[in-house]
Design an enzyme around this catalytic site. Structure first.
Site, PDB file in Angstrom:
ATOM      1  CG  HIS A  56       0.146  -8.159   1.124  1.00  0.00           C
ATOM      2  ND1 HIS A  56       0.073  -6.784   1.282  1.00  0.00           N
ATOM      3  CD2 HIS A  56       1.136  -8.400   0.241  1.00  0.00           C
ATOM      4  CE1 HIS A  56       1.007  -6.211   0.540  1.00  0.00           C
ATOM      5  NE2 HIS A  56       1.656  -7.158  -0.110  1.00  0.00           N
TER       6      HIS A  56
ATOM      7  CG  HIS B 149       0.005  -5.222   5.465  1.00  0.00           C
ATOM      8  ND1 HIS B 149       0.233  -5.907   4.297  1.00  0.00           N
ATOM      9  CD2 HIS B 149       1.129  -5.343   6.218  1.00  0.00           C
ATOM     10  CE1 HIS B 149       1.445  -6.431   4.339  1.00  0.00           C
ATOM     11  NE2 HIS B 149       2.004  -6.115   5.499  1.00  0.00           N
TER      12      HIS B 149
HETATM   13  S1  FES Z   1      -2.018  -4.105   1.943  1.00  0.00           S
HETATM   14 FE1  FES Z   1      -3.722  -5.156   2.794  1.00  0.00          FE
HETATM   15  S2  FES Z   1      -2.901  -6.996   3.533  1.00  0.00           S
HETATM   16 FE2  FES Z   1      -1.183  -5.958   2.726  1.00  0.00          FE
END
Ligand code: FES
Length: 176
Positions: free
Chosen positions: A124, A105
């Site tokens: 997140h 992500h």
């Molecule tokens: S950096 Fe891993 S869920 Fe956003």
């Protein structure tokens, strides 16, 4: 991750693997005539992955992550022995897998949660099922976790020879 078992039986990774197979077959056909290299699902070029020894099967203990790097020193990852045969698992018990530990992500470092058999992100809260090829089972990420392609030789040495997804922050998994 046991309670999500039903969710991952027919996951996106299986779909992508089918797509890769189709794309690879198409690229192979193209190679016969024009020398093209295999295409990735994203339309890029499959890099020439290094073959790197990561460990020996004797180095691994069930549910004890072993930190490694692949395909270079700037790409942290982990080898895991899961204690039961899993898709993509290698070794005598078919239970050794490897993954990047950089969240797809936004690049936060992942940590292993042995009770759930997931790699979890503190950024997140995305979670990736290591028993199901890195299938994302929760959170903001929009792709599964890049998994190592592994080989084990006659001495029990574990070699990484490729990755099945693009690493976070890279335009190619192998930097030129
Ligand atoms: S950096 Fe891993 S869920 Fe956003």
């Amino acid at each position: 991750m046991r309670r999500c078992r039903l969710m991952v039986e027919v996951g996106r990774r299986q779909f992508l693997r089918g797509t890769v197979g189709t794309a690879t077959a198409a690229a192979a056909a193209a190679t016969v005539g024009g020398g093209a290299r295999a295409a990735t699902p994203r339309g890029g070029v499959v890099p020439d992955y290094p073959r790197i020894r990561l460990a020996n099967v004797r180095d691994l203990v069930v549910d004890e992550p072993l930190e490694v790097t692949y395909p270079d020193a700037d790409a942290p990852g982990v080898l895991l022995k899961l204690g039961r045969r899993v898709p993509g698992g290698v070794g005598p018990d078919g239970d050794i897998v490897g993954f990047t530990t950089v969240c797809p992500h936004k690049g936060y470092p992942l940590h292993y949660v042995r009770e759930e058999r997931t790699l979890d992100c503190p950024g997140h809260f995305s979670r990736f099922d290591v028993e199901a090829g890195g299938q994302q089972v929760w959170g903001h990420a929009t792709m599964n976790l890049p998994q190592y392609e592994l080989r084990v030789d006659e001495k029990g040495d574990i070699w990484a020879v490729g990755l099945d997804e693009l690493l976070y922050g890279r335009v190619s998994n192998v930097l030129g």
